[in-house]
Design a protein around this motif. Structure first.
Motif, PDB file in Angstrom:
ATOM      1  N   SER A 104      34.913  35.793  27.842  1.00 24.65           N
ATOM      2  CA  SER A 104      36.328  35.759  27.454  1.00 24.65           C
ATOM      3  C   SER A 104      37.012  37.108  27.640  1.00 24.65           C
ATOM      4  CB  SER A 104      36.466  35.312  25.995  1.00 24.65           C
ATOM      5  OG  SER A 104      35.758  36.193  25.151  1.00 24.65           O
ATOM      6  N   PHE A 105      36.241  38.141  27.987  1.00 28.81           N
ATOM      7  CA  PHE A 105      36.798  39.471  28.222  1.00 28.81           C
ATOM      8  C   PHE A 105      35.902  40.189  29.224  1.00 28.81           C
ATOM      9  CE2 PHE A 105      33.805  39.723  24.757  1.00 28.81           C
ATOM     10  CZ  PHE A 105      33.042  40.841  25.059  1.00 28.81           C
ATOM     11  N   GLU A 106      36.395  41.281  29.777  1.00 25.29           N
ATOM     12  CA  GLU A 106      35.571  42.046  30.707  1.00 25.29           C
ATOM     13  C   GLU A 106      34.489  42.777  29.909  1.00 25.29           C
ATOM     14  OE1 GLU A 106      35.840  45.148  34.431  1.00 25.29           O
ATOM     15  OE2 GLU A 106      37.568  44.981  33.102  1.00 25.29           O
ATOM     16  N   SER A 133      21.493  38.871  23.637  1.00 26.80           N
ATOM     17  CA  SER A 133      20.100  38.444  23.850  1.00 26.80           C
ATOM     18  C   SER A 133      20.024  37.287  24.843  1.00 26.80           C
ATOM     19  CB  SER A 133      19.431  38.081  22.531  1.00 26.80           C
ATOM     20  OG  SER A 133      20.103  37.017  21.907  1.00 26.80           O
ATOM     21  N   ASP A 134      21.017  36.405  24.822  1.00 25.18           N
ATOM     22  CA  ASP A 134      21.053  35.296  25.789  1.00 25.18           C
ATOM     23  C   ASP A 134      21.251  35.836  27.206  1.00 25.18           C
ATOM     24  OD1 ASP A 134      21.338  32.598  24.075  1.00 25.18           O
ATOM     25  OD2 ASP A 134      22.457  34.196  23.082  1.00 25.18           O
ATOM     26  N   GLU A 165      27.830  27.689  43.005  1.00 22.54           N
ATOM     27  CA  GLU A 165      27.342  28.683  43.948  1.00 22.54           C
ATOM     28  C   GLU A 165      26.305  29.600  43.312  1.00 22.54           C
ATOM     29  OE1 GLU A 165      30.487  30.858  45.812  1.00 22.54           O
ATOM     30  OE2 GLU A 165      31.662  29.061  46.144  1.00 22.54           O
ATOM     31  N   ALA A 166      26.152  29.552  41.991  1.00 15.98           N
ATOM     32  CA  ALA A 166      25.210  30.413  41.294  1.00 15.98           C
ATOM     33  C   ALA A 166      23.931  29.643  40.968  1.00 15.98           C
ATOM     34  CB  ALA A 166      25.849  30.950  40.016  1.00 15.98           C
ATOM     35  N   ASP A 167      22.812  30.360  40.976  1.00 17.48           N
ATOM     36  CA  ASP A 167      21.536  29.747  40.613  1.00 17.48           C
ATOM     37  C   ASP A 167      21.438  29.545  39.105  1.00 17.48           C
ATOM     38  OD1 ASP A 167      20.081  29.782  43.281  1.00 17.48           O
ATOM     39  OD2 ASP A 167      20.694  31.878  43.091  1.00 17.48           O
ATOM     40  N   ARG A 168      22.008  30.472  38.349  1.00 19.33           N
ATOM     41  CA  ARG A 168      21.978  30.414  36.889  1.00 19.33           C
ATOM     42  C   ARG A 168      23.399  30.692  36.389  1.00 19.33           C
ATOM     43  NH1 ARG A 168      16.668  30.548  35.632  1.00 19.33           N
ATOM     44  NH2 ARG A 168      17.033  30.860  33.431  1.00 19.33           N
ATOM     45  N   VAL A 169      23.822  29.962  35.360  1.00 18.57           N
ATOM     46  CA  VAL A 169      25.168  30.133  34.797  1.00 18.57           C
ATOM     47  C   VAL A 169      25.050  30.200  33.280  1.00 18.57           C
ATOM     48  CG1 VAL A 169      27.484  29.142  34.553  1.00 18.57           C
ATOM     49  CG2 VAL A 169      26.230  28.860  36.709  1.00 18.57           C
ATOM     50  N   LEU A 170      25.745  31.161  32.692  1.00 18.17           N
ATOM     51  CA  LEU A 170      25.814  31.263  31.238  1.00 18.17           C
ATOM     52  C   LEU A 170      27.269  31.477  30.859  1.00 18.17           C
ATOM     53  CD1 LEU A 170      24.459  31.488  28.428  1.00 18.17           C
ATOM     54  CD2 LEU A 170      24.326  33.954  28.835  1.00 18.17           C
ATOM     55  N   ASP A 171      27.808  30.562  30.054  1.00 17.28           N
ATOM     56  CA  ASP A 171      29.167  30.716  29.548  1.00 17.28           C
ATOM     57  C   ASP A 171      29.062  31.305  28.142  1.00 17.28           C
ATOM     58  OD1 ASP A 171      31.788  30.542  28.630  1.00 17.28           O
ATOM     59  OD2 ASP A 171      32.157  28.630  29.629  1.00 17.28           O
ATOM     60  N   ALA A 172      29.272  32.610  28.043  1.00 17.95           N
ATOM     61  CA  ALA A 172      29.126  33.307  26.766  1.00 17.95           C
ATOM     62  C   ALA A 172      30.169  32.853  25.745  1.00 17.95           C
ATOM     63  CB  ALA A 172      29.224  34.819  26.979  1.00 17.95           C
ATOM     64  N   ARG A 173      31.227  32.235  26.214  1.00 23.05           N
ATOM     65  CA  ARG A 173      32.261  31.752  25.292  1.00 23.05           C
ATOM     66  C   ARG A 173      31.743  30.604  24.425  1.00 23.05           C
ATOM     67  NH1 ARG A 173      36.617  30.292  29.678  1.00 23.05           N
ATOM     68  NH2 ARG A 173      34.731  29.256  30.381  1.00 23.05           N
ATOM     69  N   GLU A 174      30.663  29.968  24.859  1.00 23.33           N
ATOM     70  CA  GLU A 174      30.107  28.831  24.123  1.00 23.33           C
ATOM     71  C   GLU A 174      29.028  29.246  23.120  1.00 23.33           C
ATOM     72  OE1 GLU A 174      28.729  26.244  27.198  1.00 23.33           O
ATOM     73  OE2 GLU A 174      30.753  25.719  27.839  1.00 23.33           O
ATOM     74  N   ILE A 175      28.692  30.539  23.101  1.00 21.71           N
ATOM     75  CA  ILE A 175      27.632  31.033  22.214  1.00 21.71           C
ATOM     76  C   ILE A 175      28.245  31.449  20.885  1.00 21.71           C
ATOM     77  CG2 ILE A 175      25.893  32.837  21.893  1.00 21.71           C
ATOM     78  CD1 ILE A 175      25.609  32.839  24.973  1.00 21.71           C
TER      79      ILE A 175
END
Length: 75
Positions: free
Chosen positions: A41-43, A21-22, A5-15
């Motif tokens: 992984s956290f708020e 900066s990402d 449902e999102a145009d862009r997705v970033l999973d910060a858990r994988e960084i």
């Protein structure tokens, strides 16, 4: 929210390392009317002030104890 449902997705858990900066790069690339889904992984409470200062709105959902989804759009 489903990722499709999102145009862009970033999973910060994988960084590896600090994802700030990402996240900022994704915000800079976000067009008016698009939705950016940040998975973390956290708020990320410190991010909310940055989003508000840059003119974004957000909606946060706790999926489980180690997964938070933040849906971000231009205000």
């Amino acid at each position: 929210m489903a990722n499709d449902e999102a145009d862009r997705v970033l999973d910060a858990r994988e960084i590896d390392g600090e994802p700030f900066s990402d996240i900022m790069a994704e915000l800079d690339a976000l067009e008016t009317g698009e939705t950016f889904l940040l998975v973390n992984s956290f708020e990320p409470e410190p991010l909310y002030t940055v989003l508000e200062q840059r003119g974004f709105t957000y909606d946060t959902t706790e999926v489980d104890a180690s997964e938070w989804e933040i849906r971000i759009e231009h205000a």
